[in-house]
Design a protein around this motif. Structure first.
Motif, PDB file in Angstrom:
ATOM      1  N   VAL A 145       0.854  -1.196   0.000  1.00  0.00           N
ATOM      2  CA  VAL A 145       0.000   0.000   0.000  1.00  0.00           C
ATOM      3  C   VAL A 145       0.884   1.239   0.000  1.00  0.00           C
ATOM      4  N   PHE A 146       0.538   2.194  -0.870  1.00  0.00           N
ATOM      5  CA  PHE A 146       1.246   3.470  -0.933  1.00  0.00           C
ATOM      6  C   PHE A 146       0.284   4.574  -0.538  1.00  0.00           C
ATOM      7  N   VAL A 147       0.663   5.376   0.485  1.00  0.00           N
ATOM      8  CA  VAL A 147      -0.157   6.483   0.982  1.00  0.00           C
ATOM      9  C   VAL A 147       0.578   7.782   0.690  1.00  0.00           C
ATOM     10  N   THR A 148      -0.027   8.652  -0.125  1.00  0.00           N
ATOM     11  CA  THR A 148       0.590   9.957  -0.371  1.00  0.00           C
ATOM     12  C   THR A 148       0.158  10.932   0.729  1.00  0.00           C
ATOM     13  N   GLY A 149       1.034  11.892   1.005  1.00  0.00           N
ATOM     14  CA  GLY A 149       0.736  12.815   2.104  1.00  0.00           C
ATOM     15  C   GLY A 149       0.612  12.079   3.421  1.00  0.00           C
ATOM     16  N   ALA A 150       1.544  11.165   3.671  1.00  0.00           N
ATOM     17  CA  ALA A 150       1.412  10.240   4.799  1.00  0.00           C
ATOM     18  C   ALA A 150       1.520  10.909   6.154  1.00  0.00           C
ATOM     19  N   ALA A 151       2.074  12.119   6.218  1.00  0.00           N
ATOM     20  CA  ALA A 151       2.229  12.795   7.516  1.00  0.00           C
ATOM     21  C   ALA A 151       1.057  13.706   7.842  1.00  0.00           C
ATOM     22  N   GLY A 152       0.017  13.707   6.986  1.00  0.00           N
ATOM     23  CA  GLY A 152      -1.134  14.562   7.227  1.00  0.00           C
ATOM     24  C   GLY A 152      -2.182  13.902   8.105  1.00  0.00           C
ATOM     25  N   ALA A 153      -3.302  14.591   8.266  1.00  0.00           N
ATOM     26  CA  ALA A 153      -4.365  14.103   9.150  1.00  0.00           C
ATOM     27  C   ALA A 153      -4.907  12.766   8.689  1.00  0.00           C
ATOM     28  N   VAL A 154      -5.068  12.592   7.373  1.00  0.00           N
ATOM     29  CA  VAL A 154      -5.565  11.318   6.833  1.00  0.00           C
ATOM     30  C   VAL A 154      -4.442  10.294   6.765  1.00  0.00           C
ATOM     31  N   GLY A 155      -3.294  10.725   6.262  1.00  0.00           N
ATOM     32  CA  GLY A 155      -2.202   9.783   6.027  1.00  0.00           C
ATOM     33  C   GLY A 155      -1.641   9.129   7.263  1.00  0.00           C
ATOM     34  N   THR A 156      -1.547   9.865   8.385  1.00  0.00           N
ATOM     35  CA  THR A 156      -0.985   9.274   9.593  1.00  0.00           C
ATOM     36  C   THR A 156      -1.861   8.135  10.116  1.00  0.00           C
ATOM     37  N   LEU A 157      -3.150   8.192   9.829  1.00  0.00           N
ATOM     38  CA  LEU A 157      -4.047   7.102  10.217  1.00  0.00           C
ATOM     39  C   LEU A 157      -4.133   6.041   9.134  1.00  0.00           C
ATOM     40  N   ALA A 158      -4.039   6.447   7.858  1.00  0.00           N
ATOM     41  CA  ALA A 158      -4.226   5.506   6.754  1.00  0.00           C
ATOM     42  C   ALA A 158      -3.206   4.381   6.775  1.00  0.00           C
ATOM     43  N   GLY A 159      -1.940   4.705   7.032  1.00  0.00           N
ATOM     44  CA  GLY A 159      -0.922   3.660   7.057  1.00  0.00           C
ATOM     45  C   GLY A 159      -1.180   2.645   8.155  1.00  0.00           C
ATOM     46  N   GLN A 160      -1.585   3.130   9.324  1.00  0.00           N
ATOM     47  CA  GLN A 160      -1.886   2.224  10.438  1.00  0.00           C
ATOM     48  C   GLN A 160      -3.107   1.361  10.129  1.00  0.00           C
ATOM     49  N   ILE A 161      -4.118   1.972   9.527  1.00  0.00           N
ATOM     50  CA  ILE A 161      -5.334   1.227   9.186  1.00  0.00           C
ATOM     51  C   ILE A 161      -5.009   0.152   8.159  1.00  0.00           C
ATOM     52  N   ALA A 162      -4.219   0.502   7.142  1.00  0.00           N
ATOM     53  CA  ALA A 162      -3.860  -0.477   6.107  1.00  0.00           C
ATOM     54  C   ALA A 162      -3.178  -1.689   6.728  1.00  0.00           C
ATOM     55  N   ARG A 163      -2.279  -1.433   7.670  1.00  0.00           N
ATOM     56  CA  ARG A 163      -1.585  -2.544   8.344  1.00  0.00           C
ATOM     57  C   ARG A 163      -2.575  -3.408   9.122  1.00  0.00           C
ATOM     58  N   LEU A 164      -3.498  -2.773   9.823  1.00  0.00           N
ATOM     59  CA  LEU A 164      -4.480  -3.521  10.611  1.00  0.00           C
ATOM     60  C   LEU A 164      -5.437  -4.306   9.726  1.00  0.00           C
ATOM     61  N   LEU A 165      -5.601  -3.865   8.491  1.00  0.00           N
ATOM     62  CA  LEU A 165      -6.461  -4.582   7.541  1.00  0.00           C
ATOM     63  C   LEU A 165      -5.730  -5.703   6.819  1.00  0.00           C
ATOM     64  N   GLY A 166      -4.425  -5.844   7.083  1.00  0.00           N
ATOM     65  CA  GLY A 166      -3.701  -6.978   6.523  1.00  0.00           C
ATOM     66  C   GLY A 166      -2.622  -6.647   5.520  1.00  0.00           C
ATOM     67  N   ALA A 167      -2.355  -5.380   5.252  1.00  0.00           N
ATOM     68  CA  ALA A 167      -1.316  -5.023   4.289  1.00  0.00           C
ATOM     69  C   ALA A 167       0.027  -5.611   4.702  1.00  0.00           C
ATOM     70  N   GLY A 168       0.787  -6.070   3.700  1.00  0.00           N
ATOM     71  CA  GLY A 168       2.087  -6.658   3.991  1.00  0.00           C
ATOM     72  C   GLY A 168       3.206  -5.644   4.031  1.00  0.00           C
ATOM     73  N   ARG A 169       3.056  -4.558   3.257  1.00  0.00           N
ATOM     74  CA  ARG A 169       4.072  -3.504   3.208  1.00  0.00           C
ATOM     75  C   ARG A 169       3.358  -2.174   3.009  1.00  0.00           C
ATOM     76  N   VAL A 170       3.746  -1.167   3.796  1.00  0.00           N
ATOM     77  CA  VAL A 170       3.104   0.137   3.747  1.00  0.00           C
ATOM     78  C   VAL A 170       4.177   1.201   3.510  1.00  0.00           C
ATOM     79  N   ILE A 171       3.972   1.984   2.459  1.00  0.00           N
ATOM     80  CA  ILE A 171       4.925   3.020   2.053  1.00  0.00           C
ATOM     81  C   ILE A 171       4.197   4.357   2.077  1.00  0.00           C
ATOM     82  N   GLY A 172       4.871   5.398   2.538  1.00  0.00           N
ATOM     83  CA  GLY A 172       4.263   6.720   2.569  1.00  0.00           C
ATOM     84  C   GLY A 172       5.133   7.734   1.871  1.00  0.00           C
TER      85      GLY A 172
END
Length: 333
Positions: A145-172
């Motif tokens: 999973v690739f999250v753009t703007g990962a340090a923003g209000a949405v992005g800081t949560l999106a990476g964590q959510i992706a991991r909790l949903l089963g993502a194997g690798r998370v890039i921001g």
């Protein structure tokens, strides 16, 4: 007895990106609730990038009114009921931030009943990230999973959510080496690409040598272009924001043109969709339940940058636009 309150007004329509002098810390008469209204003493309010669009006046397709010089800013706020039909002392969520006291109608208030362990977490922007990753991009076990703007209000949560949903690798992606370190150290990102360093496409190729399966895009522009080229066949893209346009000094916040390689979209069967919360009314209660559980178990964090006091509120939006906030930007009163 208090006879006045403080609030933040738009002084003038900015020429380019907003600066603190474009806003005024003003005093106004203490508000009195009318019939069907509630008097609320605000404790926190969220500073959201969409204010740039409201100030710029390009509000087509936006469910909020434009802001004109002299208007008080608005946005999601949490406060305590002081007077009116609701129980005194009840915490509520409403849209009349940027002032000490608000007078929303009863049906414009949402009572907060302890679903989340910290009431301030109701200002988190995780619903859009969760809805995008479960309804549009449909994260699967092992996905990259690739999250753009990962340090923003949405992005800081999106990476964590992706991991909790089963993502194997998370890039921001982010524009700051310090933010990149925090994303990897504190929020579980496996790798980050830095805007303004080496070409983003080359960085993505190194960070995701096996390609990208899911993209949650809050930015657009060159980051979205690079993501298309790094996408695997059948990749799913969820567009949540358009910060490349909203935060451009050459635009008014209501457009974000990006030239995508449609040949790649076709030959790789890439699916791209924009996320609107109104299309998925079931997401909000589902998200809040899971968010509350994850917060209590320590599986997720809600990062935000606090601006303490109405005196600092004028700085909040310019600081957010300049990239000086990590996570959500919240004014504490």
């Amino acid at each position: 007895m208090t006879t006045t309150q403080r609030l933040i007004r738009l002084t003038r329509r900015p020429s380019g990106l907003p600066a603190p002098d474009d806003f005024t810390l003003a005093e106004a008469p203490f508000p009195k609730p009318g019939p069907g209204q509630v008097l609320v003493r605000n404790t926190h309010f969220h500073v959201f990038p969409g204010l740039r669009t409201l100030i710029g006046g390009e509000t087509r397709d936006v469910p909020l009114p434009p802001l004109h010089p002299g208007d008080t800013l608005l946005g999601p706020a949490i406060g305590e009921v002081v007077d009116g039909p609701l129980r005194k002392g009840q915490l509520v969520l409403h849209l009349q931030g940027w002032r000490d006291y608000a007078t929303p109608a009863v049906d414009e208030c949402r009572p907060l009943e302890g679903i989340l362990p910290d009431p301030v977490a109701h200002l988190a922007q995780g619903s859009a990230a969760y809805g995008s990753l479960t309804r549009l991009a449909e994260v699967r076990k092992g996905d990259t999973v690739f999250v753009t703007g990962a340090a923003g209000a949405v992005g800081t949560l999106a990476g964590q959510i992706a991991r909790l949903l089963g993502a194997g690798r998370v890039i921001g992606s982010t524009g700051s080496p310090d933010k990149a370190r925090r994303l990897e150290r504190d929020l579980g990102y496996d790798a980050t690409v830095l805007r303004g360093a080496a070409p983003i496409g080359a960085q993505l190729a190194e960070a995701a040598p096996d390609g990208i399966d899911v993209v949650l895009d809050t930015v657009g522009g060159e980051q979205l272009i690079a993501a298309v080229h790094a996408a695997n066949p059948g990749a799913r893209f969820a567009l949540v924001g358009a910060l490349a346009g909203q935060l451009s000094p050459d635009r008014a916040g209501g457009s974000a043109p990006t030239e995508l390689d449609t040949y790649r979209l076709v030959t790789r069967g890439i699916r791209i969709a924009g996320y609107r919360g109104t299309d998925h009314p079931d997401v909000e209660p589902e998200w809040e339940t899971r968010f509350g559980d994850w917060l209590r178990s320590g599986d997720i964090r809600f990062p935000y940058t606090a601006f303490r006091g109405m005196e600092r509120a004028r700085e909040a939006l310019p600081h957010l636009i300049a990239g000086r906030a990590f996570g959500a930007a919240i004014v504490e009163l």
